[in-house]
Enzyme design. Structure first.
Site, mmCIF file in Angstrom:
data_model
loop_
_atom_site.group_PDB
_atom_site.id
_atom_site.type_symbol
_atom_site.label_atom_id
_atom_site.label_comp_id
_atom_site.label_asym_id
_atom_site.label_seq_id
_atom_site.Cartn_x
_atom_site.Cartn_y
_atom_site.Cartn_z
ATOM 1 N N GLY A 1 0.842 -1.203 0.000
ATOM 2 C CA GLY A 1 0.000 0.000 0.000
ATOM 3 C C GLY A 1 0.875 1.250 0.000
ATOM 4 O O GLY A 1 1.797 1.354 0.795
ATOM 5 N N ARG B 1 1.137 -5.182 -5.134
ATOM 6 C CA ARG B 1 1.314 -6.360 -4.276
ATOM 7 C C ARG B 1 1.501 -7.519 -5.255
ATOM 8 O O ARG B 1 0.663 -7.730 -6.126
ATOM 9 C CB ARG B 1 0.094 -6.582 -3.400
ATOM 10 C CG ARG B 1 -0.236 -5.369 -2.489
ATOM 11 C CD ARG B 1 -1.362 -5.718 -1.526
ATOM 12 N NE ARG B 1 -2.058 -4.551 -1.017
ATOM 13 C CZ ARG B 1 -1.694 -3.838 0.056
ATOM 14 N NH1 ARG B 1 -0.643 -4.167 0.730
ATOM 15 N NH2 ARG B 1 -2.418 -2.802 0.454
ATOM 16 N N ASP C 1 5.425 -4.915 6.034
ATOM 17 C CA ASP C 1 5.741 -6.320 6.341
ATOM 18 C C ASP C 1 5.983 -7.209 5.122
ATOM 19 O O ASP C 1 6.961 -7.947 5.057
ATOM 20 C CB ASP C 1 4.525 -6.932 7.056
ATOM 21 C CG ASP C 1 4.720 -6.913 8.552
ATOM 22 O OD1 ASP C 1 5.814 -6.548 8.978
ATOM 23 O OD2 ASP C 1 3.765 -7.267 9.270
ATOM 24 N N THR D 1 4.449 2.746 5.422
ATOM 25 C CA THR D 1 3.048 2.288 5.468
ATOM 26 C C THR D 1 2.283 3.215 6.397
ATOM 27 O O THR D 1 2.834 3.660 7.408
ATOM 28 C CB THR D 1 2.916 0.829 5.974
ATOM 29 O OG1 THR D 1 1.560 0.602 6.394
ATOM 30 C CG2 THR D 1 3.814 0.522 7.155
ATOM 31 N N ASP E 1 0.028 2.325 8.289
ATOM 32 C CA ASP E 1 -0.470 1.567 9.445
ATOM 33 C C ASP E 1 0.394 1.678 10.708
ATOM 34 O O ASP E 1 -0.072 1.368 11.806
ATOM 35 C CB ASP E 1 -0.608 0.085 9.080
ATOM 36 C CG ASP E 1 -1.743 -0.166 8.104
ATOM 37 O OD1 ASP E 1 -2.533 0.769 7.864
ATOM 38 O OD2 ASP E 1 -1.832 -1.284 7.574
ATOM 39 N N ASP F 1 2.623 -0.258 11.789
ATOM 40 C CA ASP F 1 2.627 -1.546 12.504
ATOM 41 C C ASP F 1 3.952 -2.298 12.372
ATOM 42 O O ASP F 1 3.984 -3.517 12.395
ATOM 43 C CB ASP F 1 1.477 -2.426 11.969
ATOM 44 C CG ASP F 1 1.550 -2.641 10.466
ATOM 45 O OD1 ASP F 1 2.303 -1.925 9.794
ATOM 46 O OD2 ASP F 1 0.865 -3.536 9.965
ATOM 47 N N ARG G 1 -5.917 -2.744 8.593
ATOM 48 C CA ARG G 1 -6.472 -4.097 8.459
ATOM 49 C C ARG G 1 -6.104 -4.969 9.662
ATOM 50 O O ARG G 1 -6.897 -5.726 10.163
ATOM 51 C CB ARG G 1 -5.903 -4.693 7.168
ATOM 52 C CG ARG G 1 -6.590 -5.919 6.710
ATOM 53 C CD ARG G 1 -6.205 -6.317 5.307
ATOM 54 N NE ARG G 1 -4.897 -5.824 4.862
ATOM 55 C CZ ARG G 1 -4.602 -5.596 3.602
ATOM 56 N NH1 ARG G 1 -5.492 -5.782 2.665
ATOM 57 N NH2 ARG G 1 -3.387 -5.191 3.268
HETATM 58 O O1 F6P Z 1 -1.407 -1.358 4.600
HETATM 59 C C1 F6P Z 1 -1.965 -0.109 4.385
HETATM 60 C C2 F6P Z 1 -3.445 -0.225 4.121
HETATM 61 O O2 F6P Z 1 -3.910 1.054 3.776
HETATM 62 C C3 F6P Z 1 -4.271 -0.813 5.244
HETATM 63 O O3 F6P Z 1 -4.564 0.093 6.272
HETATM 64 C C4 F6P Z 1 -5.482 -1.279 4.500
HETATM 65 O O4 F6P Z 1 -6.136 -2.304 5.180
HETATM 66 C C5 F6P Z 1 -4.904 -1.778 3.217
HETATM 67 O O5 F6P Z 1 -3.687 -1.078 3.022
HETATM 68 C C6 F6P Z 1 -5.793 -1.596 2.024
HETATM 69 O O6 F6P Z 1 -5.138 -2.086 0.904
HETATM 70 P P1 F6P Z 1 -5.668 -1.922 -0.583
HETATM 71 O O7 F6P Z 1 -5.599 -0.469 -0.933
HETATM 72 O O8 F6P Z 1 -4.753 -2.745 -1.401
HETATM 73 O O9 F6P Z 1 -7.066 -2.430 -0.558
#
Ligand code: F6P
Length: 325
Positions: free
Chosen positions: A13, A74, A105, A128, A130, A132, A174
């Site tokens: 992301g 991804r 991660d 990121t 997040d 995390d 997430r």
């Molecule tokens: O990892 C960052 C993030 O924004 C999370 O908070 C979220 O759950 C996820 O990516 C959403 O990913 P995508 O944009 O691929 O649906």
């Protein structure tokens, strides 16, 4: 270690400040006379040989731009041995001596496996929203994303108060509740629902009712996307079933949190980590993530950064408890 040319990519992301990190990697590399190939679309581009040479001018005027100019993805193919072999062959053809990956991660897992399989030096930079990642107090993008969310929540508060409404506001995360916790404290929320804490909907309802008895006119509850008892929509349904006297509204902030110009903090962090990653390679480091802990640059083995969890701060959870009475 021979360090004539490196490759850099962004993966997973996107997050505000990734461009500032890319700029810092490229400029630091050029400062030390190292050539740089930018890899488009993360590991996908590495497999497809989607490379572009970058020099100090290629990264001009991007320190303030959200997203990532070299794009992100991804990659399923990189999870396979054949995909990784293909990627390695492409790096060899381009005479790449080391790679730097900016992401979370998943990005670090790819880097670590790649380094173990082919011996190529790798460095990870935590990017990121997040926050995390173990081994850095903050990740690039978290500060901007939480500020964006807080601005939106403040606006919702105005209308919530005008109508005596209960708002469940869902923020991203997430698997992690760092954005939710920060936003809850900074917006004066009644409660926060995180993937890490497992608060039961019954306990949340009791809390809201207590607030009502104390003449609270509006309630904001911040719900992390990955809350184990359900996302904001699901939680609203459960609350409404238990008590239909509340006027409940749900707002999902979504990807608005991922965009926009990075904050001053994220630009600074990205600049430090980008330069740090090149200096780490020059010092012979590999298979590590560069992070900042207590304002100091630190290097954490990628394996550790992946396995260990960045933990929710209990003192911050207590703040919500105390400040929302
Ligand atoms: O990892 C960052 C993030 O924004 C999370 O908070 C979220 O759950 C996820 O990516 C959403 O990913 P995508 O944009 O691929 O649906």
């Amino acid at each position: 270690m021979k360090l004539s040319k490196i490759a850099v990519f962004t993966s997973g992301g996107d997050s505000p400040g990734m461009n500032a990190a890319l700029r810092a990697v490229v400029r630091a590399a050029r400062y030390y006379q190292i050539e740089v190939e930018g890899v488009y679309r993360g590991y996908e581009g590495m497999i497809d040989a989607d490379f572009t040479p970058l020099d100090e001018r290629s990264v001009a005027r991007i320190v303030d731009k959200g997203g990532t100019i070299i794009k992100s993805a991804r990659s399923e193919a990189f999870r396979t041995k054949e995909g990784r072999k293909q990627a390695y062959n492409n790096l060899q053809k381009h005479k790449i001596d080391a790679i730097i990956g900016i992401g979370g991660d998943g990005t670090f897992t790819g880097l670590h496996v790649f380094n173990k399989e082919f011996g190529i030096p790798v460095i990870g930079i935590p990017g990121t929203i997040d926050n995390d990642i173990f081994g850095s107090d903050y990740t690039i993008g978290f500060d901007t994303a939480s500020n964006t969310a807080i601005q939106a929540i403040d606006r919702i508060r105005d209308t919530a108060t005008s109508h005596n409404r209960l708002f469940l506001i869902e923020v991203m995360g997430r698997d992690a509740g760092f954005i939710a916790l920060r936003c809850a404290i900074a917006s004066g929320a009644k409660a926060v629902m995180l993937p890490e804490t497992h608060t039961e909907p019954e306990a949340l309802l009791a809390k809201i009712k207590l607030g009502e008895q104390k003449r609270k006119s509006s309630n904001i509850v911040i719900v992390s996307e990955g809350n184990k008892n359900g996302n904001a929509q699901e939680l609203a349904k459960q609350l409404q079933l238990m008590d239909d006297s509340f006027d409940i509204k749900v707002t999902v902030l979504g990807h608005v949190q991922r965009g926009g110009p990075p904050s001053a903090y994220d630009r600074l962090l990205a600049s430090r980590l980008g330069v740090g990653s090149i200096e780490a390679l020059k010092a012979g480091k590999s298979d590590v993530m560069v992070g900042v802990l207590n304002e100091k640059m630190v290097f954490t083995p990628l394996e550790k950064a992946i396995k260990e969890n960045h933990r929710i701060n209990d003192e911050m959870m207590k703040l919500i408890e105390i400040l929302s009475i």
